[in-house]
Design a protein around this motif. Structure first.
Motif, mmCIF file in Angstrom:
data_model
loop_
_atom_site.group_PDB
_atom_site.id
_atom_site.type_symbol
_atom_site.label_atom_id
_atom_site.label_comp_id
_atom_site.label_asym_id
_atom_site.label_seq_id
_atom_site.Cartn_x
_atom_site.Cartn_y
_atom_site.Cartn_z
ATOM 1 N N HIS A 109 0.861 -1.199 0.000
ATOM 2 C CA HIS A 109 0.000 0.000 0.000
ATOM 3 C C HIS A 109 0.893 1.243 0.000
ATOM 4 O O HIS A 109 1.297 1.720 1.064
ATOM 5 N N HIS A 133 -4.199 6.433 -5.551
ATOM 6 C CA HIS A 133 -5.661 6.560 -5.460
ATOM 7 C C HIS A 133 -6.313 6.661 -6.832
ATOM 8 O O HIS A 133 -5.812 7.362 -7.708
ATOM 9 N N ASP A 136 0.568 2.282 4.041
ATOM 10 C CA ASP A 136 -0.190 3.405 3.465
ATOM 11 C C ASP A 136 0.771 4.587 3.275
ATOM 12 O O ASP A 136 0.535 5.700 3.736
ATOM 13 N N HIS A 166 2.825 7.631 2.287
ATOM 14 C CA HIS A 166 2.677 8.911 1.581
ATOM 15 C C HIS A 166 3.943 9.762 1.700
ATOM 16 O O HIS A 166 4.152 10.667 0.900
#
Ligand code: ZN
Ligand code: ZN
Length: 236
Positions: free
Chosen positions: A13, A45, A196, A198
């Protein structure tokens, strides 16, 4: 030699500047390669455009769209060849289907791993799951629970509607970055753990360990059967 020493360090992810990540694809891949990862998935996304939240994301290029999906996929595939040669790291193309609504009960994020064709996030859930199955993509329900971080908008739809949708979901995120979700209630379901990612500091977070061969089909099978899977907190 214990089983841990034969397990692969994985993160499924990861966001780049193709959506709202802060690092470009090449920099991201070098970061994970240099940190010794065996398998990663790039999952920018794909935001639904059927409301103002989605329109905002698309206007500011925070979403992969139908018109740049081919470029996105080609960039991942090109980087995957480089990553394999330079680091021996497997890079899997993915997306995070992001259905964002005002109501957190309606919102859900879903990873599609080993994706080959664009899937619009405005489709309904059944259509998305069937398209994923047609492409033989792995489906992972992301951060399905209440998160303690007030800045994050919760995405509860799939968990709340798990009786209906669990049959389509290959695995659930049991941990996402710093949070571990309710193990007891999740225990019947397949699980993985992801950063996740970023920002660079998100490298240090919950990860998945897999005991299987280093190729896409073996990784998908290992997650689907959920044998030889463990989670670990990767720290500096
Ligand atoms: Zn998400
Ligand atoms: Zn994400």
């Amino acid at each position: 030699m214990g089983i841990i020493s034969t397990m692969m360090l994985c993160d499924f992810h990861i966001h780049t500047t193709f959506s709202d990540g802060s690092l470009d694809m090449r920099t991201t891949i070098d970061l994970f390669g240099q940190a010794g990862f065996d398998v990663i998935a790039i999952t920018d996304h794909v935001v639904n455009g059927d409301n103002s939240i989605g329109k905002f994301a698309r206007t500011f290029n925070l979403s992969v769209r139908g018109d740049n999906f081919d470029d996105y996929l080609a960039t991942i595939r090109q980087e995957a060849v480089r990553a394999r040669e330079k680091y021996g790291m497997l890079v899997i193309p993915g997306v995070e289907i992001s259905k964002n609504y005002i109501s957190r009960e309606r919102s859900a994020h879903l990873l599609l791993l080993d994706i080959k064709e664009f899937v619009p996030a405005c489709l309904d859930y059944e259509e998305i799951f069937l398209d994923a199955k047609r492409q033989n993509a792995l489906t992972v329900a992301c951060h399905p629970h209440n998160t303690p971080d007030l800045m994050n908008k919760d995405t509860l739809f799939l968990w709340k509607n798990r009786d209906k949708y669990a049959k389509y979901i290959d695995a659930w995120e049991i941990a996402n970055r710093d949070d571990v979700f309710n193990v007891i209630s999740l225990k019947k379901y397949n699980y993985i753990a992801n950063s996740d990612f970023h920002k660079a500091r998100h490298l240090y977070s919950w990860k998945t360990l897999l005991n299987c061969d280093k190729n896409v089909d073996a990784v998908k099978n290992c997650i689907r059967h959920n044998k030889g899977v463990a989670i670990t907190l990767f720290r500096n």
